[in-house]
Every structure is written in C-alpha cells, then in structure tokens.
Design a protein around this motif. Structure first.
Motif, short mmCIF file in Angstrom:
data_model
loop_
_atom_site.label_atom_id
_atom_site.label_comp_id
_atom_site.label_asym_id
_atom_site.label_seq_id
_atom_site.Cartn_x
_atom_site.Cartn_y
_atom_site.Cartn_z
N VAL A 47 0.85 -1.19 0.00
CA VAL A 47 0.00 0.00 0.00
C VAL A 47 0.88 1.24 0.00
O VAL A 47 1.77 1.38 0.85
CB VAL A 47 -0.93 0.04 1.24
CG1 VAL A 47 -1.83 1.27 1.18
CG2 VAL A 47 -1.76 -1.23 1.34
N ASP A 48 0.65 2.14 -0.95
CA ASP A 48 1.36 3.43 -1.00
C ASP A 48 2.87 3.28 -0.90
O ASP A 48 3.54 4.00 -0.14
CB ASP A 48 0.85 4.35 0.11
CG ASP A 48 -0.61 4.75 -0.09
OD1 ASP A 48 -1.08 4.70 -1.24
OD2 ASP A 48 -1.26 5.12 0.90
N GLY A 49 3.42 2.33 -1.62
CA GLY A 49 4.86 2.15 -1.65
C GLY A 49 5.44 1.44 -0.44
O GLY A 49 6.66 1.36 -0.30
N HIS A 50 4.58 0.94 0.44
CA HIS A 50 5.03 0.21 1.63
C HIS A 50 4.57 -1.24 1.56
O HIS A 50 3.46 -1.53 1.10
CB HIS A 50 4.47 0.85 2.90
CG HIS A 50 5.02 2.21 3.17
ND1 HIS A 50 4.28 3.21 3.78
CD2 HIS A 50 6.23 2.76 2.91
CE1 HIS A 50 5.01 4.30 3.89
NE2 HIS A 50 6.20 4.05 3.37
N ASN A 228 0.43 -4.97 -6.13
CA ASN A 228 0.94 -3.61 -5.99
C ASN A 228 0.01 -2.66 -6.75
O ASN A 228 -0.05 -2.70 -7.98
CB ASN A 228 2.35 -3.52 -6.55
CG ASN A 228 2.99 -2.16 -6.29
OD1 ASN A 228 2.36 -1.24 -5.77
ND2 ASN A 228 4.27 -2.03 -6.63
N ALA A 230 0.33 0.32 -7.51
CA ALA A 230 1.04 1.29 -8.35
C ALA A 230 1.17 0.81 -9.78
O ALA A 230 1.09 1.61 -10.72
CB ALA A 230 2.42 1.57 -7.76
#
Length: 260
Positions: A47-50, A228, A230
């Motif tokens: 989530v959100d690059g984490h 992911n 993204a």
C-alpha cells in the motif's frame, strides 16, 4: 405428488445443470526481491509504496512495515508472546491483524502502528483482506466471514466451494479486481473466489516456485499474496522464504515458463 417422481425430477435437473468450468493457471516469474528468511509470513500487502507484513509463531509474531522499493524496514510492532500473528489488511487509516487461536483481531493506527483497538472473533483467525467496505477473513474452514471495520461486528458468511465441493484451509487472502484470492494451506495452490457466491472460478498452481537450492530446514509452505496498486504487479511468497516473487499468470496448458 409421488415422492419418487419429485426425486427423479430433481436428479434430472441436477444432471442437466451445467457445472461452471474452473480456469486453470500456471505462472511465469518476472522479478524477485529479497525477503528476510526468518519471516514466517502470515499476511502480506502493498500500500502506497510500503510492504506490510504479518508474521507468526508464538514469541516471534510481528507486524512490520518496509519501504517496498528497497526493502528498508521502517516500523515494526512485536506481539505479546502468547499471541500468534496471522493475516493482515490495511483499511483506510488503520491496519488490522488477525491472531490464530486467541480470537482477537488487533487494530493499529496506520501512521505509527500504535495499538488502537481489539476486536473479538468467533473462532480462529487465518487470512484477512477487505473489499473497501468490509473486512473479510478466513478461519481455516471453507467459509469467508465479512465484518464491519468500525466495530468488528459479524455481517455474514459465505461458503467456498469448487464445483459443489467445499474448499477448506483457506489461508492468506488478497482482494484483486472484485475477487478474493486465497492460498490453500499446505498446498502450492491459490484459488480465486467469487465473494458473492463463494464459487471458486480459477485455480493457480505455483509448484516449483521456490527452487530446491533456496530451501532450508525451516522453509515452510507457500503463503502470501499481494498486488501492488502502483503498477498492478502480483507478488507471492511463503513462510520463511528468502524471496518475494512477481509473477504473471499463464494458462496451465502452456506450462510454467520462468524468466528471472
């Protein structure tokens, strides 16, 4: 009406009713990232690059947050030694983490992973995800349970079946494009489930994903699914595995083609 006629009519109807085919998939490896091999993975989400990770085992269970790009550990929370961590999901500003036999769902503030609440479960906790409105968890049976994320109230349950037969041991869960993806414990199989009917619509065979050279004495089963947001990448791993693998699905007839 004659009971035998009714029974015969029902049998004819059942035999005439088409059974939906279950799509069969294999995989292709596109990429892999290192993962701490002491992570007994029970929950996985990006989530959100984490990368959020829940690990199990008594006295070793943790909730961890990594920067997904380079794998740097940013935050972690150790569970009480009597709690065995299980699935997790990130929902809005909170992180939810199941425990196995303690009948508890732990709730954290997403910003700093500080404890925020504890919900009571009806039974064991195995896998956990959400559909953007409700929490969805498995308990080792062939059921998915839907909860209110505000208070943990049980809303409904759905039986998971494949062509009329129960599919039990549903473990780590991930919500992907309106379907629930689930590891089937102690197998190399992921099933894709229609959350409304509970019907398995597809099956993914990940046999051979972890090479024999990467297996150690404590290497355990396949467990962990994360998409992911993204870029849509699909990542999988297992308990005490040294790698996260980005895979794409290929029709099973095409066989497994690995490209590392």
């Amino acid at each position: 009406m004659n009971r035998s006629i009714v029974c015969c009519g029902l049998l004819v109807w059942l035999l005439a009713t088409p059974v939906a085919a279950v799509e069969q998939f294999s995989y292709r490896v596109l990429e892999q990232k290192p993962l701490a091999a002491d992570s007994f993975v029970q929950g996985l989400q990006i989530v959100d690059g984490h990368l959020y990770l829940s690990t199990g085992l008594y006295g070793q269970s943790r909730l961890l947050r990594y920067r997904f790009e380079d794998g740097e550990l940013l935050d972690q929370r150790h569970l009480h030694p009597r709690l065995f961590g299980e699935g997790l999901t990130v929902f809005d500003h909170r992180v939810f983490q199941l425990t196995w036999r303690a009948r508890r769902m732990l709730v954290y503030t997403r910003q700093d992973l500080s404890p925020a609440a504890v919900f009571t479960l009806r039974g064991e906790g195995w896998g956990l995800t959400d559909n953007g409105r409700e929490l969805i968890y498995s308990d080792g049976s062939h059921h998915l349970h839907f909860l209110d994320p505000d208070n943990g109230r049980h809303l409904r349950s759905v039986a998971v079946t494949q062509q009329g037969r129960p599919v039990a041991h549903l473990n780590e869960l991930e919500w992907i494009d309106g379907k629930v993806w689930a590891n089937v414990w102690q197998t190399d199989r992921i099933v894709i489930i229609d959350p409304a009917s509970g019907e398995v619509t597809a099956s993914v065979d990940l046999s051979g994903l972890l090479s024999p050279a990467d297996r150690r004495r404590n290497t355990d089963v396949l467990n962990g699914i994360a998409r992911n947001p993204a870029d849509g990448g699909l990542w999988v791993t297992g308990k005490n595995w040294p790698w996260l693998y980005r895979i794409e699905l290929v029709p099973a007839a095409a066989g497994t083609v690995e490209s590392r």
